[in-house]
Scaffold this active site. Structure first.
Site, short mmCIF file in Angstrom:
data_model
loop_
_atom_site.label_atom_id
_atom_site.label_comp_id
_atom_site.label_asym_id
_atom_site.label_seq_id
_atom_site.Cartn_x
_atom_site.Cartn_y
_atom_site.Cartn_z
N HIS A 103 28.05 43.86 -9.27
CA HIS A 103 29.47 44.13 -9.01
C HIS A 103 30.02 44.95 -9.96
O HIS A 103 28.78 44.95 -11.24
CB HIS A 103 30.12 42.81 -8.46
CG HIS A 103 30.20 41.81 -9.69
ND1 HIS A 103 30.84 42.09 -10.61
CD2 HIS A 103 29.28 40.94 -9.83
CE1 HIS A 103 30.66 41.00 -11.25
NE2 HIS A 103 29.65 40.17 -10.68
N GLY A 104 31.17 45.56 -9.91
CA GLY A 104 31.90 45.98 -10.64
C GLY A 104 32.46 45.26 -11.70
O GLY A 104 32.57 44.19 -11.79
N SER A 119 35.27 43.08 -13.55
CA SER A 119 35.89 41.56 -12.71
C SER A 119 37.17 41.41 -14.36
O SER A 119 36.61 42.22 -14.81
CB SER A 119 35.09 40.58 -12.16
OG SER A 119 35.13 39.77 -14.13
N GLY A 149 30.82 33.20 -14.55
CA GLY A 149 29.69 32.19 -13.08
C GLY A 149 30.31 31.91 -12.10
O GLY A 149 30.72 32.72 -10.92
N GLU A 159 27.44 33.59 -7.96
CA GLU A 159 26.82 33.74 -9.22
C GLU A 159 26.15 32.05 -9.67
O GLU A 159 26.84 30.88 -9.33
CB GLU A 159 27.67 34.03 -10.24
CG GLU A 159 27.39 34.21 -11.90
CD GLU A 159 25.99 34.68 -11.96
OE1 GLU A 159 25.07 34.23 -11.87
OE2 GLU A 159 25.82 35.92 -12.70
N ASP A 215 26.36 28.64 -10.84
CA ASP A 215 28.04 27.11 -10.42
C ASP A 215 27.20 26.29 -12.00
O ASP A 215 26.59 26.04 -12.68
CB ASP A 215 27.54 26.23 -9.42
CG ASP A 215 28.79 25.49 -9.81
OD1 ASP A 215 29.52 25.29 -10.55
OD2 ASP A 215 28.48 24.46 -9.15
#
Length: 194
Positions: free
Chosen positions: A8-9, A11, A21, A82, A84
């Site tokens: 992903h990009g 965050s 996470g 992701e 945990d």
């Protein structure tokens, strides 16, 4: 079959400097721009026939943008989320350092997954996606840095306990390939679109 692994990009957790996470932060405006650039590159160079994606906001939005541009189907899997990290999620990195040196069976924080549990989840998710993608020549898996590492470990048949790290930058792309003659990593952590 070829497998694109895409992170992903950027965050909001990156800007807040917190443990991400299992904390579910959305993409930033910069993250959305990164994803748009990545999606244009993927469309031009190696468009997938199908996308599997994590259900967490940052990966889901990344996958949605990619799927909309390419025009291919998408399925979301909670198993692609992701690591945990339990009660560490969302905690400031300056106050709560990353717990380096844990044994593979030790949980992150009080309630998170151990490295062994995370690896097992990655193996199961990868096996499920491969089994349910045989009709496609190329698939994309949009997920997170930790899960991408677990999938690469599974692809390479690495043992659970090792000291190899697979880096994946924001919108970094890895391209794996299965052929009758064997497996190949065609490239790793490519972000030339940025």
């Amino acid at each position: 079959m070829q497998i694109l692994l895409i992170r992903h990009g950027q965050s909001e957790a990156d800007l807040l400097n917190v443990h991400e996470g299992s904390a579910d932060y959305p993409l930033t405006e910069e993250g959305i721009d990164q994803v748009n650039r990545m999606a244009k590159r993927v469309l031009k160079e190696f468009p997938p026939d199908f996308i599997w994606a994590s259900t967490q906001k940052r990966a889901r939005k990344t996958a949605d943008i990619l799927a909309d541009l390419i025009g291919c189907p998408i399925t979301y899997l909670t198993e692609l989320r992701e690591h945990d990290n339990g009660d560490l999620a969302g905690q400031p990195l300056d106050e709560v350092p990353f717990p380096w040196g844990l044994h593979p069976h030790e949980k992150f924080g009080l309630t998170g997954e151990s490295a062994i549990e995370f690896r097992a989840r990655g193996e199961q998710a990868f096996s499920y996606m491969k089994k349910n993608s045989t009709e496609y020549k190329r698939i994309a898996i949009v997920s997170h840095g930790g899960m991408i590492s677990r999938i690469i470990e599974s692809f390479l048949g690495l043992p659970c306990n090792h000291d190899i790290f697979f880096k994946t930058d924001d919108t970094g792309i890895h391209l794996l390939e299965y052929k009758e003659t064997g497996r190949s990593i065609l490239f790793s952590n490519s972000s030339t679109h940025l």
